[in-house]
Enzyme design. Structure first.
Site, PDB file in Angstrom:
ATOM      1  N   GLY A 279      10.393  29.182 105.051  1.00 56.65           N
ATOM      2  CA  GLY A 279      11.280  29.885 104.083  1.00 56.65           C
ATOM      3  C   GLY A 279      10.883  31.174 103.324  1.00 56.65           C
ATOM      4  N   ASP A 280       9.806  31.499 103.322  1.00 52.75           N
ATOM      5  CA  ASP A 280       9.169  32.899 102.774  1.00 52.75           C
ATOM      6  C   ASP A 280       7.932  33.603 103.485  1.00 52.75           C
ATOM      7  OD1 ASP A 280       9.471  34.834 100.809  1.00 52.75           O
ATOM      8  OD2 ASP A 280       8.022  33.477  99.417  1.00 52.75           O
ATOM      9  N   LEU A 281       8.394  33.803 104.706  1.00 57.03           N
ATOM     10  CA  LEU A 281       7.402  34.504 105.622  1.00 57.03           C
ATOM     11  C   LEU A 281       7.847  36.094 105.366  1.00 57.03           C
ATOM     12  CD1 LEU A 281       7.373  32.336 108.774  1.00 57.03           C
ATOM     13  CD2 LEU A 281       5.508  32.557 107.246  1.00 57.03           C
TER      14      LEU A 281
END
Length: 427
Positions: A279-281
């Site tokens: 969810g936060d690459l």
């Protein structure tokens, strides 16, 4: 990036530990002697880069760590952080370049610290991870090949955490097939770092068949974060925050994206394949290290994956959309980025036609999430403006460009670029 739900921005209190206080935490909770400590940038938690003094007979252990202090809202849900820790360890065992999680002196993976602020007692969860070397990809020129590899990495993460309905309801043990025996039938408790970890060094899985077996944890349901503002499914929640933008074209675009999302994406969710999303690459959460090629130029390889705080149940197409959006931020040719990331992702997990049809709008939606929440958060935490507004430096321009070009034109570039990899000649 963010660790609370829809109302988290009002409710959370970002920790304000001094370096002296953070050092005391490391020494009292984890039993390590600090030789140097310095703050690291963060969104709504607090992080410190910690160097420890070597102790005799422990020469093989790490000397650099990251102390993570969760905000007050996230600290109310220790089960969620426990699941995140176990996923990090699970992926480490599978060969992914994640940190090792260190145990406290009480043999736990976290500790709840109570601090008297003078007016009230606030509680913060603290944990210690090994420090990962490398540069954020935001700091290097990113080649099309590296974009492709990052797309593959995103898919491998989701693939490694694949679950069936039965697995989602039950905890259990797992086996890591790489290297045969070391990880056979071990639980995550068996592989937590004991401050001086001796984990074997293995390469990340090269294909899905090498990945670990199903991930199990009895508290996995905590990843069903229904009102989590950073889950792409919750784009309509942005309506509560758009006033922070004022009245301008940026707001007009955001409001149009929200309405299109309700019409074009919400109706398709049941057709998307579910998974657990990192969810936060983003371009600061992926680290790389360089080596010299045969021609003498720098070749970069991923050396670290950071920040699992935004993990939640989502969909494969969410992960690739989020990754594309963040890889566009620092690119000189942002529109071309999507095709290379998509090609890498689809080499592991091909998207369905329905998922592909939503990709453009999902990338626009993630831009909106990041840009709106950054603007809103700056009003609450102006002292953290430099970090909060990283995406905004180029994000609004990229979102406007995508919107002006339109879905058909952007998709043509992305899909043709991705298709070119099938013939071995990338555009």
């Amino acid at each position: 990036m963010s660790s609370g739900d829809d109302e988290q921005s009002q409710a959370l209190a970002k920790p304000t530990f001094t370096e002296v206080q953070a050092s005391a935490v490391v020494e009292s909770v984890f039993g390590l002697k600090v030789s140097k400590i310095q703050p690291l940038p963060s969104y709504d938690d607090q992080n410190f880069h910690v160097h420890i003094s070597k102790i005799k007979d422990t020469s093989d252990g790490p000397i650099e760590y990251v102390l993570k202090i969760s905000n007050t809202e996230a600290s109310k849900n220790p089960d969620l952080i426990e699941v995140q820790n176990h996923i990090i360890m699970f992926l480490k065992a599978a060969g992914f370049p994640t940190a090792s999680v260190c145990r406290t002196k009480g043999d736990n993976t976290t500790s709840l610290m109570s601090v008297d602020s003078g007016t009230e007692i606030k509680s913060y969860l603290v944990r210690l991870l090994t420090y990962l070397p490398g540069k954020p990809i935001a700091k290097i020129p990113v080649s099309s090949q590296l974009l492709y590899e990052i797309g593959r990495l995103a898919a491998k993460l989701d693939k490694a955490l694949e679950l069936n309905d039965h697995d989602k309801q039950k905890g259990g043990r797992y086996t890591k097939p790489i290297d045969g025996s070391f990880w056979k039938n071990c639980t995550t408790d068996d592989i937590i770092s004991k401050n001086t970890p001796t984990l074997p060094q293995v390469n990340a899985p090269t294909d899905s068949s090498q990945c670990i077996q199903k991930f199990h944890h009895p508290k996995l349901s905590n990843l069903h974060r229904e009102n989590f503002i950073w889950n792409l499914k919750n784009i309509p929640l942005l309506e509560k925050y758009v006033d922070a933008l004022g009245q301008n074209r940026n707001r007009e675009i955001v409001e149009q994206v929200i309405q299109l999302f309700k019409k074009e994406v919400m109706t398709k969710l049941s057709h998307f394949r579910e998974c657990i999303n990192h969810g936060d690459l983003n371009d600061h959460n992926i680290l790389v290290e360089s080596s010299k090629s045969a021609f003498g130029d720098a070749v970069y390889q991923v050396s670290g994956i950071l920040d699992f705080g935004d993990m939640s149940y989502g969909y494969y197409v969410f992960e690739v959309a989020i990754t594309i959006m963040y890889m566009m931020i620092e690119s000189k040719n942002p529109i071309q980025v999507g095709g290379h990331v998509l090609a890498g992702f689809e080499s592991i997990i091909p998207l369905t036609a329905v998922e592909r049809s939503a990709l453009f709008l999902l990338v626009c939606s993630r831009f909106c999430q990041s840009l709106v929440m950054a603007t809103y958060s700056c009003q609450l935490h102006p002292e953290n403006k430099e970090y909060l507004m990283i995406t905004a430096k180029t994000g609004w321009k990229h979102l406007q460009q995508m919107f002006d070009m339109g879905q058909k034109a952007v998709e043509e570039i992305w899909f043709e670029t991705a298709k070119s990899y099938e013939s071995g000649i990338s555009l």
